[in-house]
Write a protein that holds these residues in place. Sequence first.
Motif, mmCIF file in Angstrom:
data_model
loop_
_atom_site.group_PDB
_atom_site.id
_atom_site.type_symbol
_atom_site.label_atom_id
_atom_site.label_comp_id
_atom_site.label_asym_id
_atom_site.label_seq_id
_atom_site.Cartn_x
_atom_site.Cartn_y
_atom_site.Cartn_z
ATOM 1 N N ARG A 1 0.834 -1.210 0.000
ATOM 2 C CA ARG A 1 0.000 0.000 0.000
ATOM 3 C C ARG A 1 0.864 1.253 0.000
ATOM 4 N N GLN A 2 1.940 1.244 0.796
ATOM 5 C CA GLN A 2 2.826 2.410 0.821
ATOM 6 C C GLN A 2 3.511 2.625 -0.536
ATOM 7 N N ARG A 3 3.817 1.505 -1.229
ATOM 8 C CA ARG A 3 4.414 1.659 -2.567
ATOM 9 C C ARG A 3 3.424 2.308 -3.529
ATOM 10 N N TRP A 4 2.111 1.995 -3.357
ATOM 11 C CA TRP A 4 1.108 2.663 -4.202
ATOM 12 C C TRP A 4 0.964 4.140 -3.838
ATOM 13 N N LEU A 5 1.264 4.462 -2.584
ATOM 14 C CA LEU A 5 1.122 5.856 -2.148
ATOM 15 C C LEU A 5 2.427 6.644 -2.291
ATOM 16 N N THR A 6 3.400 6.069 -2.993
ATOM 17 C CA THR A 6 4.668 6.769 -3.196
ATOM 18 C C THR A 6 4.822 7.175 -4.663
ATOM 19 N N PHE A 7 5.084 8.457 -4.865
ATOM 20 C CA PHE A 7 5.234 9.004 -6.212
ATOM 21 C C PHE A 7 6.635 9.593 -6.335
ATOM 22 N N ILE A 8 7.372 9.150 -7.343
ATOM 23 C CA ILE A 8 8.754 9.606 -7.503
ATOM 24 C C ILE A 8 8.863 10.389 -8.802
ATOM 25 N N LEU A 9 9.258 11.650 -8.673
ATOM 26 C CA LEU A 9 9.402 12.512 -9.844
ATOM 27 C C LEU A 9 10.866 12.744 -10.120
ATOM 28 N N ILE A 10 11.295 12.415 -11.312
ATOM 29 C CA ILE A 10 12.708 12.510 -11.658
ATOM 30 C C ILE A 10 12.907 13.733 -12.542
ATOM 31 N N GLY A 11 13.584 14.740 -11.970
ATOM 32 C CA GLY A 11 13.767 16.006 -12.683
ATOM 33 C C GLY A 11 12.974 17.109 -12.012
ATOM 34 N N ALA A 12 13.662 18.153 -11.543
ATOM 35 C CA ALA A 12 12.995 19.226 -10.798
ATOM 36 C C ALA A 12 12.924 20.517 -11.607
ATOM 37 N N GLY A 13 12.760 20.386 -12.923
ATOM 38 C CA GLY A 13 12.417 21.544 -13.753
ATOM 39 C C GLY A 13 10.952 21.877 -13.551
ATOM 40 N N PRO A 14 10.390 22.769 -14.369
ATOM 41 C CA PRO A 14 8.991 23.161 -14.191
ATOM 42 C C PRO A 14 8.024 21.964 -14.166
ATOM 43 N N THR A 15 8.213 20.991 -15.072
ATOM 44 C CA THR A 15 7.291 19.851 -15.111
ATOM 45 C C THR A 15 7.326 19.056 -13.810
ATOM 46 N N GLY A 16 8.529 18.729 -13.338
ATOM 47 C CA GLY A 16 8.659 17.965 -12.107
ATOM 48 C C GLY A 16 8.078 18.711 -10.918
ATOM 49 N N VAL A 17 8.370 20.011 -10.844
ATOM 50 C CA VAL A 17 7.889 20.829 -9.724
ATOM 51 C C VAL A 17 6.358 20.933 -9.765
ATOM 52 N N GLU A 18 5.819 21.202 -10.943
ATOM 53 C CA GLU A 18 4.362 21.379 -11.049
ATOM 54 C C GLU A 18 3.620 20.058 -10.793
ATOM 55 N N MET A 19 4.171 18.959 -11.299
ATOM 56 C CA MET A 19 3.544 17.667 -11.038
ATOM 57 C C MET A 19 3.616 17.323 -9.551
ATOM 58 N N ALA A 20 4.748 17.574 -8.912
ATOM 59 C CA ALA A 20 4.888 17.285 -7.483
ATOM 60 C C ALA A 20 3.845 18.076 -6.689
ATOM 61 N N GLY A 21 3.710 19.365 -7.023
ATOM 62 C CA GLY A 21 2.728 20.203 -6.336
ATOM 63 C C GLY A 21 1.316 19.689 -6.535
ATOM 64 N N GLN A 22 0.987 19.287 -7.748
ATOM 65 C CA GLN A 22 -0.375 18.822 -8.023
ATOM 66 C C GLN A 22 -0.671 17.491 -7.348
ATOM 67 N N ILE A 23 0.294 16.588 -7.331
ATOM 68 C CA ILE A 23 0.053 15.298 -6.666
ATOM 69 C C ILE A 23 -0.131 15.526 -5.164
ATOM 70 N N ALA B 1 -7.195 3.289 2.637
ATOM 71 C CA ALA B 1 -5.881 3.914 2.420
ATOM 72 C C ALA B 1 -5.851 5.255 3.151
ATOM 73 N N ASP B 2 -4.760 5.495 3.876
ATOM 74 C CA ASP B 2 -4.607 6.774 4.567
ATOM 75 C C ASP B 2 -3.763 7.690 3.690
ATOM 76 N N LEU B 3 -4.438 8.607 3.004
ATOM 77 C CA LEU B 3 -3.738 9.439 2.024
ATOM 78 C C LEU B 3 -2.740 10.404 2.666
ATOM 79 N N ALA B 4 -2.854 10.581 3.982
ATOM 80 C CA ALA B 4 -1.871 11.420 4.675
ATOM 81 C C ALA B 4 -0.487 10.782 4.596
ATOM 82 N N LYS B 5 -0.451 9.472 4.326
ATOM 83 C CA LYS B 5 0.843 8.772 4.232
ATOM 84 C C LYS B 5 1.464 8.876 2.843
ATOM 85 N N THR B 6 0.834 9.604 1.949
ATOM 86 C CA THR B 6 1.375 9.749 0.594
ATOM 87 C C THR B 6 2.775 10.372 0.634
ATOM 88 N N ARG B 7 3.707 9.746 -0.073
ATOM 89 C CA ARG B 7 5.077 10.289 -0.157
ATOM 90 C C ARG B 7 5.303 10.780 -1.575
#
Lengths: 429, 429
Positions: free
Chosen positions: A152-174, A189-195
């Motif tokens: 479950r924690q693996r499903w709640l983990t999002f990894i963004l590779i690259g911190a240009g505008p796309t990476g930053v904006e996607m991270a903020g939106q997720i 699922a406890d969405l507060a555990k989202t990484r």
Amino acid sequence: MVVVGAGFGGLFATKTLRRAPASVTLINGTTYHLFEPLLYQVATGILSEGEVALPIREIFRGHDNLDIKLGWVTDVDVAEKAVLVSAPDGRERRVPYDSLIVAAGASNSYFGNDGFAEHAPSLKNIDDALELRSRIFHAFEMAELEEDPAARQRWLTFILIGAGPTGVEMAGQIAELAHRALKGQYRHADLAKTRIILVDAADRVLPAFDPPMSRDALRQLSTMGVDVRLNTRVVDVDAEGVKMETADGTERVEGYTKIWAAGVAAPALGQRLAAATGAETDRASRIRVNPDLTIPGHPEIFVVGDMAASNLPGVAQVAMQGGRYAARVIKGRLAGRPLTKPFRYFDKGNMATISRFSAVANVGRLHFRGVLGWLMWLAVHLFYLIGFKNKVTTLMHWVVSFLGRGRPQRVATTQQINARNALTRPTPP
Amino acid sequence: MVVVGAGFGGLFATKTLRRAPASVTLINGTTYHLFEPLLYQVATGILSEGEVALPIREIFRGHDNLDIKLGWVTDVDVAEKAVLVSAPDGRERRVPYDSLIVAAGASNSYFGNDGFAEHAPSLKNIDDALELRSRIFHAFEMAELEEDPAARQRWLTFILIGAGPTGVEMAGQIAELAHRALKGQYRHADLAKTRIILVDAADRVLPAFDPPMSRDALRQLSTMGVDVRLNTRVVDVDAEGVKMETADGTERVEGYTKIWAAGVAAPALGQRLAAATGAETDRASRIRVNPDLTIPGHPEIFVVGDMAASNLPGVAQVAMQGGRYAARVIKGRLAGRPLTKPFRYFDKGNMATISRFSAVANVGRLHFRGVLGWLMWLAVHLFYLIGFKNKVTTLMHWVVSFLGRGRPQRVATTQQINARNALTRPTPP
């Protein structure tokens, strides 16, 4: 004359050629112009694909000197002055030109690790955005279904590779999805555990922006709970996670949803064109052009936007201004009044949203952040969106998503789910 | 208790059970409720998929006694009182029930000719709508590319099989596309040559409606240039066209785009449930139920909507009222005050749009047509659309499409095009 590509460069070139005393052929692989700066909002359920994909034929309705051809340009026959077009009917066609503007954009580069693509899609086109949308919303559903806490924690983990505008904006939106938009909708699922982990090899986020903006963006991302890992290189990506390397050693992070927002390369057409003209290219295979954007020895071929090697950032403004400039040079030649000024980019500034009501922006030497930056972001994007109807409906969706907390666009198609999971959907009703 | 399906039946059952003193599990194969009556507008570029696919978790936010489970119910263990759920993670789960409401809807039937499906997709779900959207807009593009006049005409020919509401509404919308929305956007294809053929074995269009409405609809379709073939059976469908049979003999019509809008069958779950309970079914495999919508011998299992055999039409209202009724019976039993009234359908009328500003509708014995019918259609569909935000954005898109002539949603994904044409996209940029 021929324009290749209906991105920002090709679009503005074609618009500028409207009253030119010559027939223009615009060739594009899809039927639409893609408003790339808002693609991340399609991937995160705010806008529909139709709002960032404007039908080219609608944009150019009434351009009498324009013929729009659907197909991918695969090669340029420089000697015979013709482009080769591969159309979706499977046929190859030759389209002759006297002048040629090539504006085929850039594609994402996995730095030679093309196997990463399957596990970490990038965000360059509509297919990518819909695939990422499907993966992101699906991940929350899978976290809800999954009984095993580690999975479950693996499903709640999002990894963004690259911190240009796309990476930053996607991270903020997720982060907004997990902590605001989808809050209270799941029982198990406890969405507060989202990484949300944002990785970049550079020493700051938004490395192409001014350092104070990077600091503001980093602070804001941290406030939202995004785990930003700088000076960190991703060395491996597989179905279950990512291996990262820092000066201190390597670390493996487990997470099912990975998004590739790093690295840009010229499309294959750039390499073909360089080979055909003998033009030099830079490390990312972009073509080195003259100050008037033509290829050395080929005053009839212009390269604009992301395909051209330059010190300019890969943003819409550079392509727009380049496309307009190339079209003006051609119009000047047709009128017998050649333009002698070289191309000069007028920098109108950069911006990236971090979350609703918060963005960073610079205009000249002025920096904006927070609500002020966000209002500027809003105004600028509305201004540049093509078409009045689109401005209105997009504004509507922003009101809905930013004031309310709805994400109206969340559909994953069965085609996507089946293609991804190679699952057979059991007897659909 | 368990509700199977989040269509109109399951949705209204679940809503009605909100304050029931019991926990409710709603099981659905997708994450959204599909507003099927507007699916044809997704297929023709007016609405985005998000506007007709409302996230179930958003609809039921705050329903504390509700657990929403993603998965397809494949079977019912009647003896042990549990449903078998196949989830997109590939696992099978058993969900126990005390009361069960089955509302899994209907699927299209090709009357045993399942091979037709590849060439003539039906319109029952989001995948279908997006596939049809992609085929319809692609056909106009292909007509533009194609140099051979006969092949071009095949791209400009649309054959709709079945003249119920879906066939009639699709025919009207394709006519609007060819003759209004896309007019003037193509240089090589003459859209005035578009042929739209609507075929039905019955002797009138909209056979489930009152005869005067059928006459009005036929007249309107003919005015729009739709070639309506009644008393005509489709006996073969292949990639290039359709073979039709009338009392006078057979005829072959060539056309690349075919749409199947005929024939309804219960989903596989219906047959499983009938086998498990020994219930009788009708010709379309729908289950014969008691006057209180329970299966004979199984007062704990209700079947509502399209899965139940009845003389009622397969419309949203029947499912809504059935779902609400079943939920009330269950609530009555829980409260110790069993409901004794049998299910009675209250017919609020039927309606179908022919084109913008024109529809046919009946309410009781009153018939409406033209602009008046269309205004009624507009009001009713807005009223039943779930959610305020959705009403607002949908109304916006209607204003854009009906007053202007834009079709904002036209995207075909590369995934769709590749899957369909088995073409390799040549070096995308």
